[in-house]
Motif scaffolding. Structure first.
Motif, PDB file in Angstrom:
ATOM      1  N   PRO B 355       0.805  -1.220   0.000  1.00 17.26           N
ATOM      2  CA  PRO B 355       0.000   0.000   0.000  1.00 17.26           C
ATOM      3  C   PRO B 355       0.841   1.274   0.000  1.00 17.26           C
ATOM      4  O   PRO B 355       2.019   1.260   0.354  1.00 17.26           O
ATOM      5  N   CYS B 356       0.198   2.370  -0.388  1.00 15.64           N
ATOM      6  CA  CYS B 356       0.871   3.669  -0.432  1.00 15.64           C
ATOM      7  C   CYS B 356       1.116   4.173   0.993  1.00 15.64           C
ATOM      8  O   CYS B 356       0.609   3.622   1.971  1.00 15.64           O
ATOM      9  N   ALA B 357       1.880   5.245   1.085  1.00 17.35           N
ATOM     10  CA  ALA B 357       2.233   5.776   2.400  1.00 17.35           C
ATOM     11  C   ALA B 357       1.001   6.238   3.171  1.00 17.35           C
ATOM     12  O   ALA B 357       0.946   6.100   4.399  1.00 17.35           O
ATOM     13  N   TYR B 358       0.000   6.761   2.491  1.00 15.01           N
ATOM     14  CA  TYR B 358      -1.214   7.207   3.188  1.00 15.01           C
ATOM     15  C   TYR B 358      -1.854   6.054   3.948  1.00 15.01           C
ATOM     16  O   TYR B 358      -2.226   6.175   5.110  1.00 15.01           O
ATOM     17  N   LYS B 359      -2.019   4.933   3.250  1.00 13.88           N
ATOM     18  CA  LYS B 359      -2.635   3.771   3.893  1.00 13.88           C
ATOM     19  C   LYS B 359      -1.777   3.299   5.065  1.00 13.88           C
ATOM     20  O   LYS B 359      -2.285   2.965   6.133  1.00 13.88           O
ATOM     21  N   ARG B 360      -0.467   3.283   4.855  1.00  9.28           N
ATOM     22  CA  ARG B 360       0.429   2.795   5.904  1.00  9.28           C
ATOM     23  C   ARG B 360       0.393   3.685   7.136  1.00  9.28           C
ATOM     24  O   ARG B 360       0.619   3.226   8.247  1.00  9.28           O
ATOM     25  N   LEU B 361       0.130   4.959   6.930  1.00  9.56           N
ATOM     26  CA  LEU B 361       0.126   5.895   8.047  1.00  9.56           C
ATOM     27  C   LEU B 361      -1.210   5.953   8.764  1.00  9.56           C
ATOM     28  O   LEU B 361      -1.286   6.360   9.916  1.00  9.56           O
ATOM     29  N   GLY B 363      -3.705   3.698   9.537  1.00 11.01           N
ATOM     30  CA  GLY B 363      -4.311   2.713  10.420  1.00 11.01           C
ATOM     31  C   GLY B 363      -5.303   1.800   9.733  1.00 11.01           C
ATOM     32  O   GLY B 363      -5.465   1.805   8.517  1.00 11.01           O
ATOM     33  N   CYS B 364      -6.001   1.011  10.553  1.00  8.69           N
ATOM     34  CA  CYS B 364      -6.773  -0.117  10.025  1.00  8.69           C
ATOM     35  C   CYS B 364      -8.126   0.283   9.447  1.00  8.69           C
ATOM     36  O   CYS B 364      -8.727  -0.477   8.688  1.00  8.69           O
ATOM     37  N   TYR B 428       4.765  -0.559   8.539  1.00  6.81           N
ATOM     38  CA  TYR B 428       4.326  -1.936   8.286  1.00  6.81           C
ATOM     39  C   TYR B 428       3.182  -2.331   9.213  1.00  6.81           C
ATOM     40  O   TYR B 428       2.533  -3.336   8.993  1.00  6.81           O
ATOM     41  N   CYS B 429       2.968  -1.561  10.287  1.00  5.26           N
ATOM     42  CA  CYS B 429       1.887  -1.926  11.208  1.00  5.26           C
ATOM     43  C   CYS B 429       0.870  -0.811  11.369  1.00  5.26           C
ATOM     44  O   CYS B 429      -0.214  -1.041  11.904  1.00  5.26           O
ATOM     45  N   SER B 430       1.205   0.390  10.903  1.00  7.90           N
ATOM     46  CA  SER B 430       0.252   1.512  10.919  1.00  7.90           C
ATOM     47  C   SER B 430      -0.185   1.919  12.315  1.00  7.90           C
ATOM     48  O   SER B 430      -1.272   2.448  12.492  1.00  7.90           O
TER      49      SER B 430
END
Lengths: 33, 471
Positions: B355-361, B363-364, B428-430
């Motif tokens: 996923p892109c950085a937005y998704k990684r930052l 959360g779930c 990797y875990c957001s």
């Protein structure tokens, strides 16, 4: 390169400039886009 | 931020902000550690503009590196620095953290509901000791979801999902198969409105297997995008924690049922999903056991329990658990080399297509993109919050009415937790699980330290496995 082998990874800095809205996550690291 | 570690004979360097990962030899491994130390006091690069980054010249750093890397030949140091400087100048080493500037805007974004967890049955035919639903009894409030509530939940999901095409629905419990007729009715209803609303539903069913017969399996194979089969591993481990209501073990009854289910799905689109506790700190043996039973899609995950519970993971258990992940990673690599690969959920990682950085930052998605629906139609941020009065968000008729709570979850991200900012695993875990954080700290923006330790090790193992298979 002789000393370094870089794994193929997504360019995260480029992705933040392009802008993000993928599945929800909880059975992020193993999600694909 | 740089993170370096050695695992299974590999020297691995993670450049966290760029997402780059490098497998290096000893001299570069030591050199990057020296440069990381140097960079705390003195810039090791200058940014002329976005596309023009210049590493400090070798002449300017020769003496420092010579002193730090005294055991290496000077010509070798110069050669290695040339490669390191190339990575710095290409933005793949010592990259800046530019995400904090973006995340505050992203936290304000308009969101749609993407997924629902339907608590189809607050009842169960097992009495699992670690069940957050009070051994499946839901603290004396057994309840089944009616079709009417399920239908209204589906209607709400369609109405609140905007233009989004793909929608996801989990059937969860308790034991969902104790209310199977309603599961079928909800699926049939959702399918009937897909075309008119330009939506596509993907369903998941979690089951303990006690009621999984041929007819239900046929239905699941037709309608369920994912099937989650609950089994903890070895017979004695499973039966200790997952007894029937009369106290008998359930292992012997469910194993052949699950083996048949896995084969009937072509060993795809399912997980056998187990929980490890203080009682089986050698959980790698349970993963091996599940693989030996023929399962190819495996997840065995740490129990989340109040610290006082006898089966809860304790701080002193962590070193053994970290060692188990290392053992497991080597075992899985060996199986892959032998042509008998199995997938382990927590080691699966997509480096190039992730996923892109937005998704990684960000959360779930719990509390805003993902909601749980109680049997009576009440809405909660996720399945672990169901029944907690402080986290009641609305119901299937009104939708989310507590928008303040929704916005608190929307802002739940890596940068809302100070502990995450300096963590190498943050992308990797957001930021981890809001429910775990709440249960252990009383704050959805807290951190669950034991969970973080295990997550960091899982990320290291997953990347090591990528390095090993890239050779």
């Amino acid at each position: 390169m002789k000393h370094i082998k870089s794994l193929q990874t997504r360019d995260l800095k480029k992705s933040i400039k392009k802008g993000g809205g993928c599945q929800t996550s909880c059975a992020v690291g193993n999600q694909s886009c | 931020m740089i993170h370096q570690y050695q695992n299974n004979g590999y020297n691995i360097v993670m450049d966290i902000e760029s997402g780059s990962i490098h497998v290096v030899d000893d001299i570069v491994y030591d050199m990057i550690a020296a440069l990381d130390e140097y960079s705390q006091k003195t810039a090791i690069r200058s940014v002329i503009d976005e596309d023009d980054i210049r590493a400090v010249s070798y002449d300017d750093i020769r003496d420092y590196l010579g002193a730090k890397l005294g055991s290496y030949d000077s010509s070798e140091i110069a050669e290695a620095y040339e490669e390191v400087a190339y990575l710095i100048e290409s933005g793949n080493l010592f990259a800046d953290d530019l995400y904090a500037d973006y995340i505050s805007d992203y936290a304000q974004r308009e969101t749609v509901v993407k997924a629902l967890c339907l608590h189809i049955a607050h009842d169960c035919n097992l009495a699992c000791q670690y069940c957050f639903a009070g051994e499946g009894e839901y603290h004396g409030k057994r309840e089944l979801m009616s079709f009417d509530v399920g239908k209204r939940a589906i209607d709400m999901l369609v109405a609140q999902s905007g233009e989004r095409h793909n929608l996801e629905v989990d059937f969860f419990g308790g034991e969902p198969l104790m209310n199977f007729e309603v599961v079928k009715q909800i699926v049939e209803y959702a399918r009937s409105i897909e075309e008119a609303n330009n939506k596509k539903f993907r369903f998941t069913l979690t089951t303990n297997g006690m009621l999984l017969d041929d007819d239900i399996l046929e239905f699941a194979n037709k309608e369920m995008g994912n099937l989650v089969l609950s089994i903890d591993g070895r017979r004695e481990v499973h039966d200790r924690m997952r007894p029937m209501r009369g106290g008998q073990g359930s292992y012997d009854r469910i194993v052949p049922v699950f083996q048949k289910a896995a084969e009937s799905r072509g060993q795809m689109n399912y997980y056998v999903r187990g929980t490890f506790t203080h009682y089986n700190l050698d959980f790698a043996e349970d993963v091996k056991h599940l693989a030996d039973l023929g399962f190819k899609q495996i997840s065995v995950e740490p129990v989340v329990a109040p610290p006082g519970e006898r089966y809860a993971i304790r701080e002193e258990d962590v070193p053994q658990l970290l060692e188990q992940y290392d053992i497991l990673a080597k075992y899985l690599l060996e199986r892959k080399r032998e042509g008998k690969a199995v997938n382990f959920f927590h080691f699966m990682i997509d480096l190039s297509g992730g996923p892109c950085a937005y998704k990684r930052l960000s959360g779930c998605g719990s509390g805003c993109e993902y909601l749980a629906v109680a049997p009576n139609g009440d809405l909660y941020p996720c399945h672990q919050f169901v029944g907690m009065p402080d986290f009641l968000m609305g119901n299937v008729d009104t939708g989310v009415t507590d928008t303040h709570l929704r916005d608190r979850f929307k802002k739940c991200n890596v940068y809302s937790r100070k502990e995450c900012r300096g963590c190498f695993a943050k992308l990797y875990c957001s930021g981890g699980c809001a429910a775990n954080a709440y249960n252990f700290t009383g704050d959805i923006n807290g951190v669950y330290d034991i969970g973080c330790s295990l997550q960091r090790k899982r990320v290291e193992c997953a990347i090591m496995m990528k390095a090993a298979t890239a050779q």
